[in-house]
Design a protein around this motif. Structure first.
Motif, PDB file in Angstrom:
ATOM      1  N   TYR A 109      34.443  35.856  44.529  1.00 52.68           N
ATOM      2  CA  TYR A 109      35.414  36.881  44.138  1.00 52.68           C
ATOM      3  C   TYR A 109      36.630  36.247  43.456  1.00 52.68           C
ATOM      4  CZ  TYR A 109      32.619  39.236  47.694  1.00 52.68           C
ATOM      5  OH  TYR A 109      31.589  39.726  48.438  1.00 52.68           O
ATOM      6  N   PRO A 110      36.488  35.728  42.249  1.00 48.92           N
ATOM      7  CA  PRO A 110      37.653  35.139  41.574  1.00 48.92           C
ATOM      8  C   PRO A 110      38.660  36.228  41.191  1.00 48.92           C
ATOM      9  CG  PRO A 110      35.764  35.252  40.080  1.00 48.92           C
ATOM     10  CD  PRO A 110      35.259  35.661  41.428  1.00 48.92           C
ATOM     11  N   GLY A 111      39.863  36.095  41.701  1.00 41.71           N
ATOM     12  CA  GLY A 111      40.925  37.005  41.292  1.00 41.71           C
ATOM     13  C   GLY A 111      40.980  38.327  42.026  1.00 41.71           C
ATOM     14  N   SER A 112      39.962  38.659  42.817  1.00 45.05           N
ATOM     15  CA  SER A 112      39.993  39.912  43.586  1.00 45.05           C
ATOM     16  C   SER A 112      39.065  39.741  44.770  1.00 45.05           C
ATOM     17  CB  SER A 112      39.547  41.104  42.739  1.00 45.05           C
ATOM     18  OG  SER A 112      38.233  40.940  42.257  1.00 45.05           O
ATOM     19  N   TYR A 113      39.227  40.632  45.763  1.00 44.59           N
ATOM     20  CA  TYR A 113      38.437  40.429  46.974  1.00 44.59           C
ATOM     21  C   TYR A 113      37.425  41.542  47.158  1.00 44.59           C
ATOM     22  CZ  TYR A 113      37.442  37.153  50.501  1.00 44.59           C
ATOM     23  OH  TYR A 113      36.783  36.194  51.208  1.00 44.59           O
ATOM     24  N   PRO A 114      36.572  41.477  48.197  1.00 47.46           N
ATOM     25  CA  PRO A 114      35.443  42.405  48.291  1.00 47.46           C
ATOM     26  C   PRO A 114      35.794  43.869  48.131  1.00 47.46           C
ATOM     27  CG  PRO A 114      35.258  40.746  49.983  1.00 47.46           C
ATOM     28  CD  PRO A 114      36.575  40.524  49.320  1.00 47.46           C
ATOM     29  N   GLY A 115      36.995  44.269  48.587  1.00 47.50           N
ATOM     30  CA  GLY A 115      37.366  45.670  48.480  1.00 47.50           C
ATOM     31  C   GLY A 115      37.374  46.187  47.058  1.00 47.50           C
ATOM     32  N   VAL A 116      37.560  45.297  46.079  1.00 47.61           N
ATOM     33  CA  VAL A 116      37.491  45.698  44.672  1.00 47.61           C
ATOM     34  C   VAL A 116      36.035  45.718  44.215  1.00 47.61           C
ATOM     35  CG1 VAL A 116      38.140  45.075  42.315  1.00 47.61           C
ATOM     36  CG2 VAL A 116      39.798  44.823  44.186  1.00 47.61           C
ATOM     37  N   HIS A 117      35.312  44.645  44.452  1.00 48.54           N
ATOM     38  CA  HIS A 117      33.936  44.535  43.975  1.00 48.54           C
ATOM     39  C   HIS A 117      33.025  45.582  44.607  1.00 48.54           C
ATOM     40  CE1 HIS A 117      34.051  40.328  42.086  1.00 48.54           C
ATOM     41  NE2 HIS A 117      35.295  40.601  42.432  1.00 48.54           N
ATOM     42  N   ILE A 118      33.228  45.844  45.891  1.00 52.23           N
ATOM     43  CA  ILE A 118      32.300  46.685  46.634  1.00 52.23           C
ATOM     44  C   ILE A 118      32.346  48.147  46.176  1.00 52.23           C
ATOM     45  CG2 ILE A 118      33.743  47.484  48.565  1.00 52.23           C
ATOM     46  CD1 ILE A 118      31.548  46.474  50.455  1.00 52.23           C
ATOM     47  N   GLY A 119      33.406  48.497  45.434  1.00 47.77           N
ATOM     48  CA  GLY A 119      33.524  49.858  44.940  1.00 47.77           C
ATOM     49  C   GLY A 119      32.891  50.075  43.583  1.00 47.77           C
TER      50      GLY A 119
END
Length: 265
Positions: free
Chosen positions: A45-55
């Protein structure tokens, strides 16, 4: 018994969560069960964490490959079950077609168990973007009519991590959200994402007013242990018919994975 736990987080990036997770699952496990914690690869997760990717569907589908790779490795290394420790159950349907060891998923197991305690399940989580995926999953599992309100805690991932040092604000935010779910008809609460669930378990939260709060990951672990016992004793595993359950030829799978992923397969 060895259970492979697979998180959607890079565990060493979130040491408060990792340590609380280890404490909780060690406490919840049966005598003789070892839960091996695994997270996503460093740099996922470069630059953001799972809460961003998972959406986002495409990003989630890219990250699903790490779960598939982990499950294949878990079976090869002799683990007794594979635990998908994220409420959107990333890779659950695909993985159970590829391995014979039991595959247990956070969302599936916790909602199924909650239905033995109450009749209308409320989900309280902190990533609003997950609601369409959760409802689609529950419909696919046949649980759609069981799940009522899905309510968001007014906190984010960083707030959950910070709550280990100052738990009060997150506890109050969770109680507020849970009461909204109860007002909308829920009579049992499933905490959503793993970090929120583990925080609540670490704080000893099992009820809000008169409504039970399920320990989602503890429940999923108990299901994994039971499934592993049944697999050992009777060979119990999913159906092996139809697109969503048939296990493809392992050599075909290996060749396809080499084509797409090369040495990373």
């Amino acid at each position: 018994m060895r259970i492979w736990h697979q998180s959607f987080t890079v565990l060493d990036d979130v040491p408060h969560y990792r340590d609380a997770l280890r404490r909780h699952l060690s406490s919840a496990a049966r005598p003789g069960t070892t839960v091996e914690l695994h997270g996503m690869a460093p740099g996922t997760y470069p630059g953001s964490y799972p809460g961003v990717h998972i959406g986002h569907l495409y990003l989630t589908n890219l990250h699903r490959e790490q779960f598939v790779r982990a499950a294949l490795r878990a079976e090869d290394e002799g683990h007794d079950a594979f635990l998908i420790a994220t409420i959107p159950d990333t890779g659950f349907e695909e993985i159970r077609t590829l391995v014979d060891i039991p595959v247990v998923a956070f969302g599936n197991a916790s909602v199924a168990y909650a239905a033995t305690v109450g009749t209308r399940v409320g989900v309280v989580n902190f990533i609003a973007e997950l609601e369409p995926q959760l409802r689609r999953n529950m419909d696919a599992y046949g649980f759609g009519s069981l799940v009522g309100p899905i309510v968001q805690v007014e906190k984010g991932f960083t707030d959950v991590m910070a709550a280990y040092a100052d738990p009060g604000p997150l506890l109050e935010a969770f109680r507020t959200a849970a009461r909204r779910a109860v007002a909308a008809g829920a009579n049992v609460i499933v905490p959503g994402e793993g970090p929120l669930n583990v925080f609540l378990a670490d704080q000893g939260v099992s009820r809000v007013d008169d409504v039970p709060v399920i320990d989602s990951l503890g429940t999923a672990l108990a299901v994994a242990e039971t499934r592993a016992d049944q697999y050992r004793r009777t060979g119990l595993r999913p159906p092996r018919s139809g697109m969503y359950f048939t296990r493809p030829d392992p050599d075909t799978v290996a060749a396809a994975r080499r084509f797409y992923y090369g040495d990373r397969a």
